[in-house]
Structures are given as structure tokens and as C-alpha cells.
Design an enzyme around this catalytic site. Structure first.
Site, PDB file in Angstrom:
ATOM      1  N   GLU A 288      -2.513  -0.857   1.213  1.00 15.53           N
ATOM      2  CA  GLU A 288      -3.037  -1.304  -0.076  1.00 15.53           C
ATOM      3  C   GLU A 288      -3.738  -2.657   0.078  1.00 15.53           C
ATOM      4  O   GLU A 288      -4.767  -2.909  -0.556  1.00 15.53           O
ATOM      5  CB  GLU A 288      -1.911  -1.377  -1.100  1.00 15.53           C
ATOM      6  CG  GLU A 288      -1.439   0.014  -1.546  1.00 15.53           C
ATOM      7  CD  GLU A 288      -0.090   0.005  -2.248  1.00 15.53           C
ATOM      8  OE1 GLU A 288       0.373  -1.087  -2.645  1.00 15.53           O
ATOM      9  OE2 GLU A 288       0.507   1.089  -2.395  1.00 15.53           O
TER      10      GLU A 288
ATOM     11  N   HIS B 280       8.163   6.620  -0.427  1.00 16.86           N
ATOM     12  CA  HIS B 280       7.915   7.992   0.002  1.00 16.86           C
ATOM     13  C   HIS B 280       7.415   8.850  -1.162  1.00 16.86           C
ATOM     14  O   HIS B 280       6.462   9.616  -1.009  1.00 16.86           O
ATOM     15  CB  HIS B 280       9.210   8.610   0.565  1.00 16.86           C
ATOM     16  CG  HIS B 280       9.659   7.994   1.852  1.00 16.86           C
ATOM     17  ND1 HIS B 280       9.640   8.673   3.046  1.00 16.86           N
ATOM     18  CD2 HIS B 280      10.153   6.766   2.133  1.00 16.86           C
ATOM     19  CE1 HIS B 280      10.096   7.889   4.009  1.00 16.86           C
ATOM     20  NE2 HIS B 280      10.412   6.737   3.470  1.00 16.86           N
TER      21      HIS B 280
ATOM     22  N   HIS C 121       6.219  -7.548   3.585  1.00 13.03           N
ATOM     23  CA  HIS C 121       7.307  -7.134   4.479  1.00 13.03           C
ATOM     24  C   HIS C 121       6.825  -6.146   5.530  1.00 13.03           C
ATOM     25  O   HIS C 121       7.606  -5.698   6.359  1.00 13.03           O
ATOM     26  CB  HIS C 121       8.431  -6.491   3.657  1.00 13.03           C
ATOM     27  CG  HIS C 121       8.049  -5.178   3.035  1.00 13.03           C
ATOM     28  ND1 HIS C 121       6.947  -5.036   2.215  1.00 13.03           N
ATOM     29  CD2 HIS C 121       8.592  -3.938   3.127  1.00 13.03           C
ATOM     30  CE1 HIS C 121       6.844  -3.767   1.832  1.00 13.03           C
ATOM     31  NE2 HIS C 121       7.822  -3.087   2.369  1.00 13.03           N
TER      32      HIS C 121
ATOM     33  N   TRP D 143       4.244   0.177   5.393  1.00 12.43           N
ATOM     34  CA  TRP D 143       2.894   0.699   5.586  1.00 12.43           C
ATOM     35  C   TRP D 143       2.140   0.878   4.280  1.00 12.43           C
ATOM     36  O   TRP D 143       0.923   0.619   4.212  1.00 12.43           O
ATOM     37  CB  TRP D 143       2.916   2.013   6.361  1.00 12.43           C
ATOM     38  CG  TRP D 143       1.541   2.535   6.610  1.00 12.43           C
ATOM     39  CD1 TRP D 143       1.009   3.713   6.186  1.00 12.43           C
ATOM     40  CD2 TRP D 143       0.485   1.863   7.312  1.00 12.43           C
ATOM     41  NE1 TRP D 143      -0.315   3.823   6.583  1.00 12.43           N
ATOM     42  CE2 TRP D 143      -0.666   2.688   7.274  1.00 12.43           C
ATOM     43  CE3 TRP D 143       0.391   0.621   7.965  1.00 12.43           C
ATOM     44  CZ2 TRP D 143      -1.872   2.336   7.872  1.00 12.43           C
ATOM     45  CZ3 TRP D 143      -0.821   0.264   8.558  1.00 12.43           C
ATOM     46  CH2 TRP D 143      -1.931   1.118   8.504  1.00 12.43           C
ATOM     47  N   ASN D 144       2.796   1.318   3.211  1.00 18.46           N
ATOM     48  CA  ASN D 144       2.101   1.455   1.927  1.00 18.46           C
ATOM     49  C   ASN D 144       1.473   0.132   1.506  1.00 18.46           C
ATOM     50  O   ASN D 144       0.309   0.073   1.099  1.00 18.46           O
ATOM     51  CB  ASN D 144       3.066   1.931   0.837  1.00 18.46           C
ATOM     52  CG  ASN D 144       3.507   3.362   1.026  1.00 18.46           C
ATOM     53  OD1 ASN D 144       2.753   4.195   1.498  1.00 18.46           O
ATOM     54  ND2 ASN D 144       4.745   3.656   0.657  1.00 18.46           N
ATOM     55  N   SER D 145       2.255  -0.934   1.601  1.00 22.05           N
ATOM     56  CA  SER D 145       1.764  -2.247   1.182  1.00 22.05           C
ATOM     57  C   SER D 145       0.620  -2.721   2.062  1.00 22.05           C
ATOM     58  O   SER D 145      -0.386  -3.246   1.572  1.00 22.05           O
ATOM     59  CB  SER D 145       2.907  -3.277   1.219  1.00 22.05           C
ATOM     60  OG  SER D 145       3.819  -3.045   0.169  1.00 22.05           O
TER      61      SER D 145
ATOM     62  N   GLN E 125       1.065  -3.714  -8.244  1.00 21.35           N
ATOM     63  CA  GLN E 125       0.524  -4.237  -6.980  1.00 21.35           C
ATOM     64  C   GLN E 125      -0.944  -3.900  -6.762  1.00 21.35           C
ATOM     65  O   GLN E 125      -1.716  -4.747  -6.315  1.00 21.35           O
ATOM     66  CB  GLN E 125       1.363  -3.732  -5.804  1.00 21.35           C
ATOM     67  CG  GLN E 125       0.941  -4.305  -4.459  1.00 21.35           C
ATOM     68  CD  GLN E 125       2.055  -4.266  -3.443  1.00 21.35           C
ATOM     69  OE1 GLN E 125       3.045  -4.981  -3.574  1.00 21.35           O
ATOM     70  NE2 GLN E 125       1.911  -3.452  -2.434  1.00 21.35           N
TER      71      GLN E 125
ATOM     72  N   ASP F 279       8.469  15.650   2.695  1.00 21.50           N
ATOM     73  CA  ASP F 279       8.841  14.425   3.392  1.00 21.50           C
ATOM     74  C   ASP F 279       9.632  14.803   4.636  1.00 21.50           C
ATOM     75  O   ASP F 279      10.478  15.700   4.601  1.00 21.50           O
ATOM     76  CB  ASP F 279       9.685  13.533   2.480  1.00 21.50           C
ATOM     77  CG  ASP F 279       9.865  12.139   3.047  1.00 21.50           C
ATOM     78  OD1 ASP F 279      10.690  11.981   3.966  1.00 21.50           O
ATOM     79  OD2 ASP F 279       9.186  11.213   2.595  1.00 21.50           O
TER      80      ASP F 279
ATOM     81  N   GLN G 203       8.541  -1.705  10.764  1.00 19.51           N
ATOM     82  CA  GLN G 203       7.721  -2.790  10.224  1.00 19.51           C
ATOM     83  C   GLN G 203       7.244  -3.785  11.288  1.00 19.51           C
ATOM     84  O   GLN G 203       6.188  -4.402  11.124  1.00 19.51           O
ATOM     85  CB  GLN G 203       8.470  -3.484   9.089  1.00 19.51           C
ATOM     86  CG  GLN G 203       8.620  -2.572   7.874  1.00 19.51           C
ATOM     87  CD  GLN G 203       9.581  -3.093   6.822  1.00 19.51           C
ATOM     88  OE1 GLN G 203      10.042  -4.228   6.903  1.00 19.51           O
ATOM     89  NE2 GLN G 203       9.901  -2.262   5.843  1.00 19.51           N
TER      90      GLN G 203
END
Length: 492
Positions: A377, A21, A369, A372-374, A354, A126, A394
């Protein structure tokens, strides 16, 4: 007659103390400043040191970004000294205390606002920081929320909340989420804890969150319209058009030094990581990383390790097990895993660079996993994925990657493993299932080529969206103009 230039807007940005976040929220701050906005980021001393350094170059270049720190009284809330972020906590039983610590700074923030000659024009917070909504109402400041999810997930949550379709099925029964552009099937056992009766952390928080979100002026989304146009359109209808897709936020960092330090100090030297990647063939490496707050059981991680070894592919594995890291490290050592795989495996402990890894040509797949960030990216890097969702939204994200975008292969996980309850679930995915998914993703042939082609095309669209005239660039401009108009109305 002298020209009248519009005065500089001032945004107050309030992140949540969790890497997934906090990091994208300060990315938003950087983008706002690049569009001429004065930004004050409300933080705590430890988080500013940890996350704030990524903005040093931006601040030195003249962007109007300031950190305003308010200390958390550790003793009062029973927090260990220096623990100001979720992944720093000894275990997740401290999470409630951390949230209470954050809420305690509300009065300090309001005292700060009261002293200002001119009140902020907007609060970007947030969504989990409920007190920011109270502060916004008190001072009659428009509040725009950020919750780190995409429009697809927002629509899944909305349609489930409205239809209550999940209430009439058993935990293992499959049902279709109604009212979506695609036919999305889920099980009740795969839903986030606001809908999942097996969750330990139920109560009235999510109802308060829903009310708080409904009262917000609008929503900023870390996504881009071309990625999920139909879902963005539908979400805008629900929110009265006050939705701005301004991502991918990670693309606001251009050079390698920024990519390496984004989020935390990397536990591996940039040169060491790049040298290893340079030694691998193009598109040959599987990168396995399971999120910043991963608490996966060591026995489950062993299954993943065995699969990475059995696949005979080069791999990078980010080893992370929270307070149980010693147990997985003991297994790695006693079983000689790192020694056996040293010719084609690189283990990274702690924080991994990353963005730098994913953008390297040697990466051929990303085992994720499904945070959403991953995922975003991975999309920016044009990389296809092996999906292993764990908790919260997820499983939605997995459906989006595998079924809608068609750039992923699922390991076949069937149930949410709620944060803090990993020990109760134990091993839920066997090494054979990991191995099969990795081999399908990495196997040469038409299917892989199609996935890779789609992933690369999405990556190109992502980069175009943030350029001048791109959809996300224009959405940020529209957001700022909207707030400027609101400020003018208030002043009149």
C-alpha cells in the site's frame, strides 16, 4: 448456427479470519467478479458484517458475488461470543481455538457443494485453511492458494528450506540466503518461526502447510511483476509456471468512501482526517502504523512516541496495543503526550483509513511493521518507509524494501518478536534509534530525493499493472482461462 458462448465459471473463495488475510482475499473475489466469474465467499456471520460491506457497491453494480455464512459454535471451542477474527480475540491464546472453529465448517461447506447442480470450477483459499485442500481433493476441484506473501519472500523460504543454511549458524550470526538474484544477509534470530528454534509455536503445522501448498494447483500473489520480476520468474520455475501476480489488490478500490471502509469501520471520521492532512505541508508528515494484529508492549510504544515527539515533524500515530491498550493510554494521558503534540500530531485509536492516509500528498514517510499488505500500500502511494519488522516474514520484507527497492530506512531491529511473546522481549528498539531513522528518511537532500523518486516510479508501475493490458490484469485473465481449460478437460 448459433454462437456458443463459454459458460460462467464459479469460484469458491475461502478467506482466513485475520484482517491481513481476509481483506486481500475478498479483493481477489472482487477482481474475479470483474472478469466475469461468479464468486461465492465462504465466511462467518460476524466477518461478513465487518468485511463484506466493502463489496456492497460492487454487488449492487451487478457483480456476481455472494457471501455464504456458516456460524462458529463459540461454546464448543471455548471462544468468546462474537470473536471470529484474530484481532477480535482477547489474547492470542485463543488463536488455536479460532482455527479449530474454522475447520469445523468444512463439513458444512462440503454438504453445500454436494447439493450444487454444478460443482465449483475452482477453490481459492488462504493457505492456512488446510481443510480447503482436503475438500478440493474430495471433489476433484483445482485449488489455488493465497498466503499474502510476495515472490521475494517465497523464494527466501524456499531457498532456506532446501539449503538448510541457517542450521549451521548461531542465532546472532549473519548468513547469506543462497540462490537469490540479490545478496540477502539475515540472522537466524530474524527468521520466521518455521526456521527459528526460539519460536513457541513449533510442531508439525508448518510441515502440513508445506505439503498442502505443494498439492495446490497454483498460487496467486498480491504483487506485480515489474516490482520483483526476477523473483517472480524464479518462483514460477519452482511452481511449474502456476504463479499469478495479480496485485496490488488494494488498487481495486477507487473512491474515497471505499478506501475508508476497507477492512473495518474507521475509528476517525473521514473529514476529520482529511482536514488535518490538508493543514500540513506536502511531504511533511510521518505516518506510523504497526499492523492490524499488533500486540507491541506499551513500554516499547512509549519509545516510539518519544521519538515521534523528538523529531519535530508532523505525525499520525495509529495507537494499538491489543489487550494492553489501557496501559499505553494511561501513559499518554498522565504524561500529557497528546496535549503536548496536538499542534503537529494526530492520534488514531483502533482502525485507521490507511489507503486514504497514504495517498494524501502531505504524507512524506511511512513507519511500518513491514507486513506485506502495508508495504505494498505504501508502494502504491509512492511513499518511502521507515522499517521496523516484528515477526514472521517481516524481516524479509525489510530487506526487500531497504536493499532491493532502496526506498526504506531501517530502525535496526535485530530479532523477531514472535506473536504472543512480546512481554518476553520487552523494549527492543530505543527512541534514539526510531528518531535517527525518521530523520534520515525525512531529511531534505539528494538521498531523500532519490528514495522518493524510486517510490513514485514504483507507484506509477503499480497502477499501470492493474489497468487493461497491464501485467496483473493479464495474469488474472490467464488464471481464469487456465481454470476454464481445466474445467473443459474434466467435463470431457
Amino acid at each position: 448456427m448459433a454462437l456458443q458462448y463459454p459458460k460462467q465459471l464459479h469460484f469458491l473463495v475461502i478467506p482466513l479470519g485475520s484482517p491481513g488475510h481476509f481483506i486481500p482475499t475478498i479483493d481477489i473475489a472482487k477482481l474475479l467478479a470483474q472478469h466475469g466469474v461468479q464468486v461465492t465467499i465462504i465466511s462467518t456471520p460476524v466477518n461478513t458484517i465487518r468485511f463484506g460491506s466493502i463489496l456492497d457497491q460492487a454487488i449492487q453494480s451487478g457483480l456476481a458475488i455472494t457471501f455464504l455464512d456458516f456460524p462458529i459454535r463459540y461454546t464448543e471451542f471455548g471462544l468468546p461470543e462474537g470473536c471470529e477474527c484474530v484481532d477480535d480475540l482477547p489474547n492470542l491464546s485463543y488463536a488455536k481455538a479460532l482455527m479449530e472453529g474454522y475447520a469445523s465448517i468444512q463439513i458444512l461447506v462440503e454438504q453445500h457443494i454436494e447439493k450444487l447442480e454444478r460443482k465449483p470450477d475452482c477453490i481459492v483459499s488462504d493457505s492456512f485453511m488446510l481443510w480447503a485442500g482436503e475438500t478440493a481433493k474430495k471433489f476433484k476441484i483445482p485449488r489455488v492458494i493465497f498466503d499474502g506473501m510476495n515472490c521475494f519472500t517465497q523464494m527466501c523460504n524456499h531457498m532456506l528450506y532446501v539449503s538448510k543454511v541457517y542450521e549451521s549458524v548461531g542465532d546472532s550470526d549473519t548468513f547469506v540466503v543462497p540462490g537469490l538474484p540479490d545478496c540477502i544477509e539475515l540472522k537466524k534470530s530474524q527468521l520466521p518461526f518455521m526456521f527459528n528454534p526460539g519460536a513457541r509455536h513449533r510442531g508439525d503445522f508448518h510441515e502440513k502447510l508445506r505439503v498442502s501448498e505443494a498439492e495446490a494447483y497454483g498460487v496467486v500473489v498480491n504483487s506485480f511483476q515489474e516490482l520483483e520480476q526476477e523473483y517472480a520468474n524464479e518462483y514460477k520455475k519452482i511452481k511449474g509456471d502456476k504463479v499469478w501476480c495479480i496485485g496490488p489488490l488494494s488498487l481495486c478500490y477507487k473512491d474515497a468512501s471505499e478506501k475508508v471502509q476497507r477492512g473495518n469501520k474507521s475509528s476517525i471520521k473521514e473529514n476529520e482526517c482529511l482536514e488535518w492532512l490538508e493543514s500540513q505541508e506536502t511531504g511533511s508528515v510521518i505516518y506510523a502504523c504497526l499492523g492490524s494484529i499488533s500486540r507491541i508492549e506499551p513500554d516499547q510504544l512509549v519509545e516510539l512516541a518519544l521519538a515521534l515527539e523528538a523529531c519535530k515533524k508532523p505525525f499520525i500515530w495509529v495507537v494499538r496495543a491489543g489487550h494492553k491498550s489501557e496501559k499505553i493510554e494511561k501513559w499518554i494521558d498522565e504524561n500529557g503526550f497528546e496535549e503536548r503534540t496536538k499542534d503537529r500530531g494526530l492520534l488514531i485509536r483502533g482502525w485507521a483509513p490507511q489507503l486514504l492516509v497514504l495517498s494524501h500528498p502531505a504524507i512524506g514517510g511511512f513507519l511500518t511493521h513491514c507486513g506485506w499488505n502495508s508495504i505494498l500500500e505504501g508502494i502504491c502511494a509512492g511513499v518511502s518507509m521507515v522499517t521496523w519488522p516484528q515477526f514472521q516474514e517481516q524481516f524479509y520484507n525489510e530487506k526487500f524494501v531497504v536493499q532491493v527497492l532502496k526506498i526504506g530506512v531501517s530502525v535496526g531491529a535485530q530479532n523477531v518478536v514472535h506473536l504472543g511473546e512480546e512481554e518476553k522481549f520487552g523494549v527492543v528498539v530505543k527512541s534514539e534509534e526510531f528518531k535517527k531513522a525518521i530523520e534520515i528518511l525525512m531529511e531534505e537532500g539528494e538521498e531523500r530525493e532519490d528514495r522518493q523518486k524510486r517510490a513514485i516510479e514504483l507507484g506509477i508501475l503499480a497502477r499501470k499493472s492493474i489497468e487493461d493490458g497491464g501485467s496483473s490484469h493479464e495474469n488474472m485473465r490467464r488464471l481464469i482461462e487456465d481454470i476454464r481449460n481445466q474445467t473443459s478437460i474434466r467435463e470431457v
